[in-house]
Structures are given as C-alpha cells and as structure tokens.
Design a protein around this motif. Structure first.
Motif, PDB file in Angstrom:
ATOM      1  N   GLU A   3       0.739  -1.407  -0.087  1.00 38.72           N
ATOM      2  CA  GLU A   3       0.004  -0.197  -0.032  1.00 38.72           C
ATOM      3  C   GLU A   3       0.885   1.323   0.049  1.00 38.72           C
ATOM      4  OE1 GLU A   3      -3.514   2.067   2.687  1.00 38.72           O
ATOM      5  OE2 GLU A   3      -2.584   0.441   3.408  1.00 38.72           O
ATOM      6  N   PRO A  62      -5.316   6.618   6.279  1.00 37.83           N
ATOM      7  CA  PRO A  62      -4.934   5.655   5.366  1.00 37.83           C
ATOM      8  C   PRO A  62      -3.428   5.963   4.774  1.00 37.83           C
ATOM      9  CG  PRO A  62      -7.089   6.279   4.787  1.00 37.83           C
ATOM     10  CD  PRO A  62      -6.493   7.327   5.976  1.00 37.83           C
ATOM     11  N   ILE A 115     -13.279  10.409   2.501  1.00 40.44           N
ATOM     12  CA  ILE A 115     -12.574   9.116   3.318  1.00 40.44           C
ATOM     13  C   ILE A 115     -13.396   8.828   4.478  1.00 40.44           C
ATOM     14  CG2 ILE A 115     -10.416   8.361   4.637  1.00 40.44           C
ATOM     15  CD1 ILE A 115      -8.759   9.804   2.398  1.00 40.44           C
ATOM     16  N   THR A 117     -12.467   6.834   7.720  1.00 40.07           N
ATOM     17  CA  THR A 117     -11.441   6.336   8.356  1.00 40.07           C
ATOM     18  C   THR A 117     -11.940   5.018   9.041  1.00 40.07           C
ATOM     19  OG1 THR A 117     -11.721   7.738  10.184  1.00 40.07           O
ATOM     20  CG2 THR A 117      -9.998   8.236   8.363  1.00 40.07           C
ATOM     21  N   TYR A 120     -11.727   2.228   6.785  1.00 37.89           N
ATOM     22  CA  TYR A 120     -10.163   1.895   6.676  1.00 37.89           C
ATOM     23  C   TYR A 120      -9.654   0.832   7.883  1.00 37.89           C
ATOM     24  CZ  TYR A 120      -5.110   2.740   6.762  1.00 37.89           C
ATOM     25  OH  TYR A 120      -3.849   2.684   6.737  1.00 37.89           O
ATOM     26  N   GLU A 121      -9.785   1.630   9.019  1.00 38.96           N
ATOM     27  CA  GLU A 121      -9.509   0.737  10.247  1.00 38.96           C
ATOM     28  C   GLU A 121     -10.099  -0.480  10.168  1.00 38.96           C
ATOM     29  OE1 GLU A 121     -10.391   3.478  13.329  1.00 38.96           O
ATOM     30  OE2 GLU A 121      -9.070   4.715  12.857  1.00 38.96           O
ATOM     31  N   ASP A 125     -13.436  -0.954   2.339  1.00 39.66           N
ATOM     32  CA  ASP A 125     -13.353  -0.103   1.173  1.00 39.66           C
ATOM     33  C   ASP A 125     -13.677   1.247   1.856  1.00 39.66           C
ATOM     34  OD1 ASP A 125     -12.657  -2.103  -0.450  1.00 39.66           O
ATOM     35  OD2 ASP A 125     -14.585  -1.831  -1.700  1.00 39.66           O
ATOM     36  N   PHE A 126     -12.821   2.349   1.479  1.00 40.38           N
ATOM     37  CA  PHE A 126     -13.003   3.748   2.396  1.00 40.38           C
ATOM     38  C   PHE A 126     -13.151   4.917   1.419  1.00 40.38           C
ATOM     39  CE2 PHE A 126      -8.471   2.928   2.415  1.00 40.38           C
ATOM     40  CZ  PHE A 126      -7.993   4.443   1.763  1.00 40.38           C
ATOM     41  N   ASN A 145      -9.456   2.000  -1.971  1.00 38.67           N
ATOM     42  CA  ASN A 145      -8.477   2.978  -1.137  1.00 38.67           C
ATOM     43  C   ASN A 145      -8.298   3.872  -2.263  1.00 38.67           C
ATOM     44  OD1 ASN A 145      -6.498   2.246  -3.098  1.00 38.67           O
ATOM     45  ND2 ASN A 145      -5.873   0.492  -1.780  1.00 38.67           N
TER      46      ASN A 145
END
Length: 183
Positions: A3, A62, A115, A117, A120-121, A125-126, A145
């Motif tokens: 990433e 991210p 975004i 988060t 993400y955490e 998909d964010f 992402n």
C-alpha cells in the motif's frame, strides 16, 4: 504490491507523460481527443501538517493518502477535479455534516470525495463520492482505497468511472453515434 506504492507510480506516470509530450492528452470513447488535461501539484505537506490533520479528526490516516500528502499537499487536475490541501480539508470540513471519522478530501466538478477512516481501520473500502447536495447515506463507494481511486480516475481521464453503463447499446448511444452496430 505494498500500500502506498501505486500512488508513486500513478503520479510518476502523469509527470512523465506531461514531460514527454508537454500535455496529458485525454482520449475519449471512440478514440477522440477532446482536450488536454492540466495537472497542478502542490508542494509536499510537512510532517507537522499531517500530524495536525490526524489530530484534528482524531484518526489514523490511510497510508496511501498520507503518502500522497507527503508527496503533494493537494492537486488540481482535469480542469475540475481537486484533491484538497490539508489547510483546505480542515477549512471545508467545518461546514460539512458528515459522520464521525469521515471527512471531505476533494471535489469532482459538482461532487465531493470522502474518506471514511472507520472503514479503513476495519480493512474495508473507504473511498466515497457524494453529489453536491447528497447526504452521507447516499454516498457511492468508488474504490477500496485512495491510490486505486486516483489511478482509476486518471486512467479514465477524469470520468466518473463508477457510473459507466455496462449496457452495450447505451454505451454506443452515449457516444452520440448516428447508428450503433446493435440497431
């Protein structure tokens, strides 16, 4: 691929094309070149600016988005798409009514990029898109992402790739052809 690496490749590809050709030609459906895209890259964000953003929203950013900010603290491209600088993210989110851990990072003509988060955490998909007047419950997931979203957006010449109709006949009709092979 780790990433954060795709962001480097995408940005390097844009810069190489502009350097080599002097422009970034946009090929439209049917092979037509409608216009040449412009790209304006901001200077890198400082570590302090990135910490300020994380602290303000009390989130982990991210990795790929943070990597982008470390390379370019914002970017304008395709004459209507903008990834906001950290300063603008902080300012523009003051008027947004978004769920906790969600924040606006950019604009697409009349829409907004967000975004989430929390997603993400959780490893989900964010990246989301909202039309100008939509609420978050109407958000469209546009990529898993940040770096895939940016790569797809550049690859599609700034088109809202998630809206492309898979119906073949409609595809031809949208190109405004006199007659389609399926008539």
């Amino acid at each position: 691929m780790e990433e954060g690496k795709l962001i480097h490749m995408t940005l390097a590809g844009i810069k190489e094309a502009v350097s080599k050709y002097g422009i970034f030609p946009m090929i439209q459906p049917g092979g037509f070149v409608l216009e040449d895209a412009t790209f304006e890259f901001n200077e890198p964000a400082t570590e302090e600016e990135i910490r300020k953003l994380k602290s303000h929203f009390n989130v982990s950013l991210p990795k790929d988005y943070e990597e982008f900010l470390a390379l370019h603290n914002g970017m304008k491209f395709f004459d209507g798409v903008e990834i906001l600088s950290i300063e603008d993210v902080l300012e523009y989110n003051e008027t947004e009514d978004l769920p906790e851990n969600c924040f606006l990072i950019g604009y697409h003509f009349d829409g907004r990029y967000l975004i989430d988060t929390k997603q993400y955490e959780k490893g989900l998909d964010f990246m989301f898109y909202l039309d100008a007047i939509d609420h978050f419950d109407e958000a469209i997931e546009v990529a898993p992402n940040f770096e895939i979203w940016l790569d797809r957006l550049v690859s599609s010449n700034g088109f809202k790739y998630w809206e492309i109709n898979k119906d073949v006949k409609l595809y031809y009709e949208n190109m405004d052809l006199e007659e389609t092979p399926y008539d």
